[in-house]
Design a protein around this motif. Sequence first.
Motif, mmCIF file in Angstrom:
data_model
loop_
_atom_site.group_PDB
_atom_site.id
_atom_site.type_symbol
_atom_site.label_atom_id
_atom_site.label_comp_id
_atom_site.label_asym_id
_atom_site.label_seq_id
_atom_site.Cartn_x
_atom_site.Cartn_y
_atom_site.Cartn_z
ATOM 1 N N ARG A 35 0.830 -1.207 0.000
ATOM 2 C CA ARG A 35 0.000 0.000 0.000
ATOM 3 C C ARG A 35 0.863 1.255 0.000
ATOM 4 N NH1 ARG A 35 -5.589 0.198 0.779
ATOM 5 N NH2 ARG A 35 -5.129 2.388 0.386
ATOM 6 N N SER A 36 1.945 1.231 0.771
ATOM 7 C CA SER A 36 2.827 2.396 0.822
ATOM 8 C C SER A 36 3.436 2.667 -0.544
ATOM 9 C CB SER A 36 3.923 2.153 1.862
ATOM 10 O OG SER A 36 4.850 3.217 1.870
ATOM 11 N N TRP A 37 3.879 1.614 -1.237
ATOM 12 C CA TRP A 37 4.449 1.769 -2.569
ATOM 13 C C TRP A 37 3.394 2.265 -3.560
ATOM 14 C CZ3 TRP A 37 4.128 -2.071 -6.823
ATOM 15 C CH2 TRP A 37 4.954 -1.753 -7.913
ATOM 16 N N ALA A 38 2.203 1.712 -3.469
ATOM 17 C CA ALA A 38 1.129 2.141 -4.364
ATOM 18 C C ALA A 38 0.785 3.613 -4.142
ATOM 19 C CB ALA A 38 -0.108 1.268 -4.161
ATOM 20 N N ASP A 39 0.682 4.004 -2.867
ATOM 21 C CA ASP A 39 0.285 5.379 -2.544
ATOM 22 C C ASP A 39 1.381 6.395 -2.879
ATOM 23 O OD1 ASP A 39 -2.112 4.395 -1.602
ATOM 24 O OD2 ASP A 39 -1.508 4.425 0.506
ATOM 25 N N PRO A 45 2.569 11.139 -10.061
ATOM 26 C CA PRO A 45 3.352 11.491 -11.252
ATOM 27 C C PRO A 45 4.835 11.516 -10.911
ATOM 28 C CG PRO A 45 2.355 13.455 -10.300
ATOM 29 C CD PRO A 45 1.827 12.290 -9.512
ATOM 30 N N LYS A 46 5.663 11.202 -11.888
ATOM 31 C CA LYS A 46 7.114 11.217 -11.722
ATOM 32 C C LYS A 46 7.729 11.948 -12.912
ATOM 33 C CE LYS A 46 7.055 8.594 -8.019
ATOM 34 N NZ LYS A 46 7.548 9.026 -6.699
ATOM 35 N N ASP A 47 8.497 12.992 -12.636
ATOM 36 C CA ASP A 47 9.097 13.774 -13.720
ATOM 37 C C ASP A 47 9.960 12.912 -14.629
ATOM 38 O OD1 ASP A 47 7.892 16.062 -12.767
ATOM 39 O OD2 ASP A 47 9.655 16.736 -11.643
ATOM 40 N N GLU A 48 10.684 11.956 -14.030
ATOM 41 C CA GLU A 48 11.617 11.150 -14.810
ATOM 42 C C GLU A 48 10.916 10.127 -15.702
ATOM 43 O OE1 GLU A 48 11.541 9.316 -10.587
ATOM 44 O OE2 GLU A 48 11.246 11.259 -11.555
ATOM 45 N N MET A 49 9.598 9.981 -15.540
ATOM 46 C CA MET A 49 8.880 8.984 -16.330
ATOM 47 C C MET A 49 8.817 9.371 -17.805
ATOM 48 S SD MET A 49 5.173 7.332 -15.382
ATOM 49 C CE MET A 49 4.453 8.968 -15.231
ATOM 50 N N GLY A 50 8.734 10.667 -18.084
ATOM 51 C CA GLY A 50 8.711 11.110 -19.471
ATOM 52 C C GLY A 50 7.335 11.386 -20.025
ATOM 53 N N ARG A 51 6.320 11.340 -19.197
ATOM 54 C CA ARG A 51 4.961 11.701 -19.622
ATOM 55 C C ARG A 51 4.199 12.208 -18.415
ATOM 56 N NH1 ARG A 51 1.616 8.238 -17.240
ATOM 57 N NH2 ARG A 51 2.078 6.012 -17.097
ATOM 58 N N ASP A 52 3.013 12.791 -18.683
ATOM 59 C CA ASP A 52 2.169 13.286 -17.605
ATOM 60 C C ASP A 52 1.385 12.145 -16.966
ATOM 61 O OD1 ASP A 52 3.002 15.870 -18.147
ATOM 62 O OD2 ASP A 52 1.352 16.233 -19.562
ATOM 63 N N PRO A 54 0.014 9.757 -13.416
ATOM 64 C CA PRO A 54 0.652 8.838 -12.472
ATOM 65 C C PRO A 54 1.395 7.717 -13.179
ATOM 66 C CG PRO A 54 -1.709 8.451 -12.546
ATOM 67 C CD PRO A 54 -1.462 9.688 -13.353
ATOM 68 N N VAL A 55 2.274 7.073 -12.454
ATOM 69 C CA VAL A 55 3.034 5.952 -13.009
ATOM 70 C C VAL A 55 2.089 4.922 -13.599
ATOM 71 C CG1 VAL A 55 4.577 4.044 -12.416
ATOM 72 C CG2 VAL A 55 5.005 6.324 -11.484
ATOM 73 N N CYS A 56 1.044 4.549 -12.876
ATOM 74 C CA CYS A 56 -0.003 3.686 -13.436
ATOM 75 C C CYS A 56 -1.361 4.276 -13.089
ATOM 76 C CB CYS A 56 0.104 2.260 -12.909
ATOM 77 S SG CYS A 56 -1.147 1.181 -13.675
ATOM 78 N N PRO A 57 -2.076 4.812 -14.062
ATOM 79 C CA PRO A 57 -3.359 5.466 -13.784
ATOM 80 C C PRO A 57 -4.465 4.508 -13.357
ATOM 81 C CG PRO A 57 -2.971 5.352 -16.141
ATOM 82 C CD PRO A 57 -1.711 4.882 -15.490
ATOM 83 N N TYR A 58 -4.219 3.206 -13.439
ATOM 84 C CA TYR A 58 -5.256 2.239 -13.101
ATOM 85 C C TYR A 58 -5.239 1.817 -11.634
ATOM 86 C CZ TYR A 58 -5.568 1.977 -18.142
ATOM 87 O OH TYR A 58 -5.704 2.315 -19.466
ATOM 88 N N VAL A 59 -4.136 2.049 -10.948
ATOM 89 C CA VAL A 59 -4.014 1.521 -9.587
ATOM 90 C C VAL A 59 -5.012 2.162 -8.635
ATOM 91 C CG1 VAL A 59 -2.500 1.400 -7.567
ATOM 92 C CG2 VAL A 59 -1.635 0.761 -9.820
ATOM 93 N N LEU A 60 -5.119 3.485 -8.643
ATOM 94 C CA LEU A 60 -6.025 4.150 -7.704
ATOM 95 C C LEU A 60 -7.479 3.732 -7.921
ATOM 96 C CD1 LEU A 60 -6.282 6.033 -5.329
ATOM 97 C CD2 LEU A 60 -6.390 7.970 -6.924
ATOM 98 N N CYS A 232 -0.604 3.420 -18.869
ATOM 99 C CA CYS A 232 0.102 2.747 -17.784
ATOM 100 C C CYS A 232 1.511 2.408 -18.246
ATOM 101 C CB CYS A 232 -0.624 1.468 -17.371
ATOM 102 S SG CYS A 232 0.104 0.670 -15.949
ATOM 103 N N SER A 233 2.496 2.844 -17.500
ATOM 104 C CA SER A 233 3.881 2.676 -17.936
ATOM 105 C C SER A 233 4.510 1.400 -17.429
ATOM 106 C CB SER A 233 4.727 3.851 -17.443
ATOM 107 O OG SER A 233 4.880 3.781 -16.049
ATOM 108 N N THR A 234 3.801 0.632 -16.624
ATOM 109 C CA THR A 234 4.390 -0.578 -16.070
ATOM 110 C C THR A 234 4.302 -1.680 -17.093
ATOM 111 O OG1 THR A 234 2.272 -1.021 -15.028
ATOM 112 C CG2 THR A 234 3.960 -0.033 -13.669
#
Length: 236
Positions: A35-39, A45-52, A54-60, A232-234
């Motif tokens: 849960r801590s990792w998910a939250d 969002p992560k600047d280093e990801m390269g797009r706007d 969240p890392v995975c928009p489906y998790v929340l 989703c970037s994962t």
Amino acid sequence: MSERVIGPRSGLQWVPLRDAGSTCPAARTTVAAFRSWADSHLTQPKDEMGRDGPVCPYVLPSIRRDLLWLAQVPAADPQPEWMRAIIRDALELYPGLPTGNGSSSSVLRALITIFPNMTDYSLIDEIHDEFKTIFVSHGFMLGQFYPGCDQPGLWNKEFKPLDAPLPMLVVRPMMTTDFPFLVEKPEWADAYVRKFAPTLPAHVRSVMVGRLTSRAASRLPAYQVRPAGESCSTGS
């Protein structure tokens, strides 16, 4: 099917995330870490990801609709045959999981198997490589996550979306944005086209797949455009 699902081969039980800590006190630490990792990571969002986004928009939305199922394998060195039984069970059980408020929620379901005490992650990669094709053939993705996983992100190769604090194997649906992860092999690309263009005749699909897989995925121009609805970037 009841909300708790038990694998007929492995005997492993997957429980909805909301219940995982209460039904199995031994798993509370694992659930809290997930849960801590998910939250703090997956839903941010992560600047280093390269797009706007969240890392995975489906998790929340998955968490909000109780569409994540977790199981813990406490063994530090699980036997490969048992892990194979677990993943075969996951493949069998995943399609029957509840979809929440209708079929539109089916893309939010995930079956997550966590190995919190594992330190040799080579078996995670081995099982993933062995079973990916059969999962893809069913229209699903099997993702491997563990500390230090160096699989690159889609928009920024320096971003490592599968680097997670817990070793995991995750089953989720195949999505249109998975194309770059499936163009490597003709059988994966064929499963992708079959899922998302089901009315195409087999011979047409074969020609398309042959042309798509004859060049590197990085050269395909279609993926310079970022899809609006699925990002989703994962990867898997």
